[in-house]
Each structure stands twice: as C-alpha cells, then as structure tokens.
Design a protein around this motif. Structure first.
Motif, PDB file in Angstrom:
ATOM      1  N   ALA A  61       0.834  -1.198   0.000  1.00  0.00           N
ATOM      2  CA  ALA A  61       0.000   0.000   0.000  1.00  0.00           C
ATOM      3  C   ALA A  61       0.873   1.254   0.000  1.00  0.00           C
ATOM      4  O   ALA A  61       0.400   2.351  -0.308  1.00  0.00           O
ATOM      5  N   THR A  62       2.154   1.087   0.311  1.00  0.00           N
ATOM      6  CA  THR A  62       3.133   2.179   0.252  1.00  0.00           C
ATOM      7  C   THR A  62       3.368   2.659  -1.174  1.00  0.00           C
ATOM      8  O   THR A  62       3.780   3.805  -1.388  1.00  0.00           O
ATOM      9  N   LYS A  63       3.141   1.810  -2.154  1.00  0.00           N
ATOM     10  CA  LYS A  63       3.511   2.144  -3.531  1.00  0.00           C
ATOM     11  C   LYS A  63       2.796   3.384  -4.057  1.00  0.00           C
ATOM     12  O   LYS A  63       3.334   4.104  -4.899  1.00  0.00           O
ATOM     13  N   VAL A  64       1.579   3.630  -3.609  1.00  0.00           N
ATOM     14  CA  VAL A  64       0.842   4.789  -4.108  1.00  0.00           C
ATOM     15  C   VAL A  64       1.437   6.107  -3.584  1.00  0.00           C
ATOM     16  O   VAL A  64       1.700   7.017  -4.372  1.00  0.00           O
ATOM     17  N   PRO A  65       1.667   6.263  -2.275  1.00  0.00           N
ATOM     18  CA  PRO A  65       2.401   7.454  -1.832  1.00  0.00           C
ATOM     19  C   PRO A  65       3.752   7.606  -2.526  1.00  0.00           C
ATOM     20  O   PRO A  65       4.170   8.732  -2.844  1.00  0.00           O
ATOM     21  N   SER A  66       4.444   6.500  -2.786  1.00  0.00           N
ATOM     22  CA  SER A  66       5.744   6.578  -3.445  1.00  0.00           C
ATOM     23  C   SER A  66       5.605   7.079  -4.876  1.00  0.00           C
ATOM     24  O   SER A  66       6.393   7.905  -5.344  1.00  0.00           O
ATOM     25  N   ALA A  67       4.612   6.567  -5.604  1.00  0.00           N
ATOM     26  CA  ALA A  67       4.380   7.029  -6.975  1.00  0.00           C
ATOM     27  C   ALA A  67       4.042   8.509  -6.999  1.00  0.00           C
ATOM     28  O   ALA A  67       4.545   9.269  -7.855  1.00  0.00           O
ATOM     29  N   ALA A  68       3.209   8.943  -6.069  1.00  0.00           N
ATOM     30  CA  ALA A  68       2.852  10.366  -6.010  1.00  0.00           C
ATOM     31  C   ALA A  68       4.076  11.227  -5.729  1.00  0.00           C
ATOM     32  O   ALA A  68       4.226  12.325  -6.282  1.00  0.00           O
ATOM     33  N   THR A  69       4.958  10.725  -4.884  1.00  0.00           N
ATOM     34  CA  THR A  69       6.172  11.476  -4.549  1.00  0.00           C
ATOM     35  C   THR A  69       7.062  11.635  -5.765  1.00  0.00           C
ATOM     36  O   THR A  69       7.584  12.735  -6.033  1.00  0.00           O
ATOM     37  N   LEU A  70       7.262  10.567  -6.522  1.00  0.00           N
ATOM     38  CA  LEU A  70       8.068  10.665  -7.730  1.00  0.00           C
ATOM     39  C   LEU A  70       7.432  11.614  -8.738  1.00  0.00           C
ATOM     40  O   LEU A  70       8.125  12.462  -9.331  1.00  0.00           O
ATOM     41  N   LEU A  71       6.131  11.513  -8.944  1.00  0.00           N
ATOM     42  CA  LEU A  71       5.455  12.400  -9.889  1.00  0.00           C
ATOM     43  C   LEU A  71       5.578  13.865  -9.472  1.00  0.00           C
ATOM     44  O   LEU A  71       5.781  14.754 -10.320  1.00  0.00           O
ATOM     45  N   LEU A  72       5.474  14.127  -8.163  1.00  0.00           N
ATOM     46  CA  LEU A  72       5.615  15.503  -7.684  1.00  0.00           C
ATOM     47  C   LEU A  72       7.046  16.006  -7.869  1.00  0.00           C
ATOM     48  O   LEU A  72       7.263  17.155  -8.285  1.00  0.00           O
ATOM     49  N   ALA A  73       8.027  15.153  -7.594  1.00  0.00           N
ATOM     50  CA  ALA A  73       9.424  15.543  -7.795  1.00  0.00           C
ATOM     51  C   ALA A  73       9.694  15.838  -9.266  1.00  0.00           C
ATOM     52  O   ALA A  73      10.399  16.820  -9.598  1.00  0.00           O
ATOM     53  N   LEU A  74       9.161  15.023 -10.143  1.00  0.00           N
ATOM     54  CA  LEU A  74       9.315  15.284 -11.579  1.00  0.00           C
ATOM     55  C   LEU A  74       8.710  16.639 -11.945  1.00  0.00           C
ATOM     56  O   LEU A  74       9.355  17.465 -12.612  1.00  0.00           O
ATOM     57  N   GLU A  75       7.482  16.883 -11.520  1.00  0.00           N
ATOM     58  CA  GLU A  75       6.818  18.146 -11.869  1.00  0.00           C
ATOM     59  C   GLU A  75       7.562  19.350 -11.305  1.00  0.00           C
ATOM     60  O   GLU A  75       7.716  20.377 -12.000  1.00  0.00           O
ATOM     61  N   ASN A  76       8.039  19.238 -10.090  1.00  0.00           N
ATOM     62  CA  ASN A  76       8.737  20.369  -9.464  1.00  0.00           C
ATOM     63  C   ASN A  76      10.063  20.688 -10.132  1.00  0.00           C
ATOM     64  O   ASN A  76      10.659  21.739  -9.869  1.00  0.00           O
ATOM     65  N   HIS A  77      10.526  19.790 -10.992  1.00  0.00           N
ATOM     66  CA  HIS A  77      11.785  20.019 -11.707  1.00  0.00           C
ATOM     67  C   HIS A  77      11.570  20.091 -13.218  1.00  0.00           C
ATOM     68  O   HIS A  77      12.510  19.934 -13.997  1.00  0.00           O
ATOM     69  N   GLY A  78      10.329  20.345 -13.611  1.00  0.00           N
ATOM     70  CA  GLY A  78      10.051  20.604 -15.011  1.00  0.00           C
ATOM     71  C   GLY A  78       9.848  19.388 -15.875  1.00  0.00           C
ATOM     72  O   GLY A  78       9.925  19.480 -17.104  1.00  0.00           O
ATOM     73  N   PHE A  79       9.560  18.237 -15.260  1.00  0.00           N
ATOM     74  CA  PHE A  79       9.371  17.003 -16.008  1.00  0.00           C
ATOM     75  C   PHE A  79       7.976  16.445 -15.747  1.00  0.00           C
ATOM     76  O   PHE A  79       7.160  17.077 -15.088  1.00  0.00           O
ATOM     77  N   GLY A  80       7.704  15.247 -16.275  1.00  0.00           N
ATOM     78  CA  GLY A  80       6.394  14.642 -16.075  1.00  0.00           C
ATOM     79  C   GLY A  80       6.388  13.181 -16.440  1.00  0.00           C
ATOM     80  O   GLY A  80       7.433  12.594 -16.751  1.00  0.00           O
ATOM     81  N   PRO A  81       5.206  12.558 -16.452  1.00  0.00           N
ATOM     82  CA  PRO A  81       5.119  11.121 -16.746  1.00  0.00           C
ATOM     83  C   PRO A  81       5.663  10.738 -18.118  1.00  0.00           C
ATOM     84  O   PRO A  81       6.125   9.612 -18.306  1.00  0.00           O
ATOM     85  N   ASP A  82       5.602  11.649 -19.087  1.00  0.00           N
ATOM     86  CA  ASP A  82       6.073  11.349 -20.436  1.00  0.00           C
ATOM     87  C   ASP A  82       7.571  11.578 -20.624  1.00  0.00           C
ATOM     88  O   ASP A  82       8.105  11.332 -21.708  1.00  0.00           O
ATOM     89  N   THR A  83       8.252  12.026 -19.584  1.00  0.00           N
ATOM     90  CA  THR A  83       9.696  12.231 -19.660  1.00  0.00           C
ATOM     91  C   THR A  83      10.407  10.887 -19.782  1.00  0.00           C
ATOM     92  O   THR A  83      10.114   9.961 -19.014  1.00  0.00           O
ATOM     93  N   PRO A  84      11.337  10.746 -20.742  1.00  0.00           N
ATOM     94  CA  PRO A  84      12.140   9.517 -20.789  1.00  0.00           C
ATOM     95  C   PRO A  84      12.931   9.329 -19.496  1.00  0.00           C
ATOM     96  O   PRO A  84      13.526  10.285 -18.981  1.00  0.00           O
TER      97      PRO A  84
END
Length: 376
Positions: A63-86
């Motif tokens: 059940a930890t995986k969902v908070p972890s996924a959200a954390t990675l997605l937020l880190a990507l967005e905060n640095h100008g990236f997103g889910p479609d980033t290679p």
C-alpha cells in the motif's frame, strides 16, 4: 454518503474480530473532504499488552507504492518534467532506453526480477543490479507487477532530482503539509506506536490458486520477483525498527488508516494538497491492462496505482475498489488496503496486524468495501 452504508461497514469491521481472528485493526472512511468514520479496536499484540487505537501505526507493505508514486510524480513536476519524460533524462544508465516514467510506474519495464544479487537495505546495490539487468520482456509486450524493485525504481529518480531520499521528500512535500501520520522512513520517536504483525496461514483457496503455487515454487518468475532484491522476506523482520526506518518505497510504509484514506482524498482532488491537477491525473488515468506476468491474473494500472480490470464487455472482473470505473487503490500484502473514487468522492483505508496469506485483499477487507458501496 448513506449512514446505513457506514453502519454496514462497521458491522463487518466488528464481525472480523468476532469471527475472523482479527487482533487489532483500524478503518477510515472519508467523503468529500470530511472523515466520516475513524475506528480502531483490538490489540497491538496477541498478549493484549497495548490497546490498538486509531493512532496505532502499522506497516502496510505494498500500500506504500501509491504514496511513493505520487512522490516521484511531484518531484518530476517540481523540476520541469512529467510522466512522459524519458527515464534516461534523469537516470542515464536505466536499462530500458525507450521507457518513460509512465511505463516505469505502471510496471511495464520488465525489471521485476534481478539476476545480480542485491540487498533490499543497500540502495546502491539494488540500483547497480537494475542497471545491469536485461529486461524480462520488451516495452509494449505487456506488464508484470514489480513487488520489490519498484522501491529503487522510484527512489533513485527522486534522489537524482532532489538530493533527498523518496521518504524524506514525501515527508517534506506531501505528508507534513497534509498532516499525514504516514511515514516512508519512520523516526525513532514514533517506534513505540507500531503494532506487531502476525503472519497469515494458507487455506484451501490459497493453495488452489495458481499464483500461490508459483510463489512457493523455487525458480519460477513469480517467486523470483517476490525475492529480489533479497531481505525482509519473513513477517518477523517487519517487526524490527530497521525495517520501519529504512524508508523502502515499495513495501516500507508505516501509518494509520486515517492518514492513508486522507491521502486518497488528496489524490482524487477532494481536499487542498500539494498534488497538482497534472499529478492527480497521472495517478488516476489508466495506463495498462491485461494478464499480469507476475501476479498471474488480469491487472490494470495507472502511474503507480491499481484499478479493477475489465472484461471484454467493459464490466469489472472484480471490485476491490468499488463499482466506479474511475476508482483506484492498492492493497498491501496481508490485507491492508486503500482506495479512492473520484466519481463519488469516497476514500477508504483499512490496516491490521493479523495478516492474511493472499497478496490480494481478503474477506475482512473486501466485505467492508462491498458494504461501503452497497447503496450507490
């Protein structure tokens, strides 16, 4: 939200203690930004040393995986990236050249099994093993749940982007702003609040399940996926502070039901949160469905979150997350569970210390979910 439906949920919750061997457990239900149910009963240990309350913390495995996924997605967005980033834009040695973060988070990269030995507590070892791994299938040839490697797969990009571990970034950017009593790396000050886990026992339905047969057979792909990286294979190991404090994003989360259910409220946009519309969309938008190469049953994923798979006519094969086609969630080994339904605004979480054996939620939880949505 119907009061009678909430009452039905609590009836199941209480019956679990009377008839199904529940030791200690909590359930939380939120609707449209408000917590309607927060119950915690039982004991933190079988010898009834410490009463279980709504503030009791317990490991929730995957059940930890969902908070972890959200954390990675937020880190990507905060640095100008997103889910479609290679992925290689952030992690140049990643072994799947064409993979984007949407592929990584939806278990499509074929990195569920590591041939090179690595210890789950040694992040650098696991990363090196991932970088050396030949994927088990090519991108576009299906998906398979990554039960353990998902941790380093999400942690390493966050470290490269932020200079922080995923657990630290989760705490600073999401958990603290939302006031969530959920940790990916539990500080020593909170150790006295953690309940003791007890392993489940196999019943006839478990023994007849094809997944369980593969899981218990040496050398199968499923067994290897649940064995690499090595370490923390026995439940008693999860009762040690080393496991709670390690901050393992695939399986190391420790928290309360109320915190997990509130987090799902943030994911479905029913409370103000650090999660932007783009992050929430990635967490709730379908990415892949089909026969899971590891779980050996149909599964469906967004970026890091499960959905109920559909049959050929578009109807749900099972309803772990309720009847809505947009509902999302994720179980944890032994029975812990969280879900959110963008359509109704409902979120739900259940945590306990008497585990079931199954990797999917058992009757203790499934019947609560059925009761919750029985009048919708």
């Amino acid at each position: 939200m119907s009061p009678s439906a909430l009452g039905k949920v609590l009836e199941v919750f209480e019956r679990n203690f009377r008839e199904r061997g529940e030791i200690g457990a909590s359930v939380s239900i939120w609707w449209d930004g408000t917590e309607l149910v927060s119950e915690g009963h039982g004991w933190c240990e079988k010898d009834k040393t410490r009463p279980w309350t709504t503030r009791t913390l317990v490991p929730v495995y995957s059940a930890t995986k969902v908070p972890s996924a959200a954390t990675l997605l937020l880190a990507l967005e905060n640095h100008g990236f997103g889910p479609d980033t290679p992925v290689r834009e952030i992690w140049p040695a990643f072994p799947v050249g064409e993979a984007r973060f949407s592929h990584l988070l939806s278990h499509q990269c074929g990195l569920a099994v590591l041939d090179q030995k690595a210890d789950v507590f040694e992040h650098a070892e696991v990363v090196a093993a991932i970088e050396a791994q030949v994927p088990a299938w090519r991108l576009g040839e299906g998906h398979g749940y990554h039960p353990r490697t998902f941790g380093a797969l999400t942690d390493e990009p966050v470290r490269r982007l932020t200079g922080m571990t995923l657990g630290s970034y989760w705490r600073e950017k999401i958990a603290e702003p939302l006031g969530l009593d959920f940790w990916i790396g539990l500080p020593e000050s909170e150790w006295p609040r953690v309940a003791r886990l007890y392993p489940g026992k196999a019943d006839k339905s478990d023994l007849a399940d094809g997944f369980y047969k593969q899981l218990t057979t040496s050398g199968t792909f499923t067994r290897m996926a649940f064995s690499s990286p090595k370490g923390l294979h026995a439940v008693h190991e999860m009762n040690e502070p080393r496991a709670w404090s390690a901050g393992l994003p695939a399986m190391g989360g420790v928290g309360t039901a109320s915190a997990l259910a509130k987090f799902y409220q943030a994911m479905i946009g029913r409370i103000d949160s650090p999660l932007s519309e783009n992050v929430r969309r990635a967490l709730t938008a379908h990415q892949v469905s089909g026969d899971d190469r590891v779980l050996l049953r149909p599964t469906s994923f967004t970026c890091g979150v499960q959905q109920d798979p559909l049959d050929e006519s578009g109807r749900k094969i099972r309803q772990l997350y309720g009847p809505s086609l947009s509902a999302i969630g994720h179980p944890g080994a032994g029975g812990s569970h969280g879900l959110g339904d963008p359509e109704t605004g409902i979120s739900f979480a259940y945590v306990m210390n008497q585990m079931d054996l199954s990797v999917m939620p058992g009757l203790k939880c499934v019947e609560m979910v059925e009761a919750l949505f029985s009048e919708i």
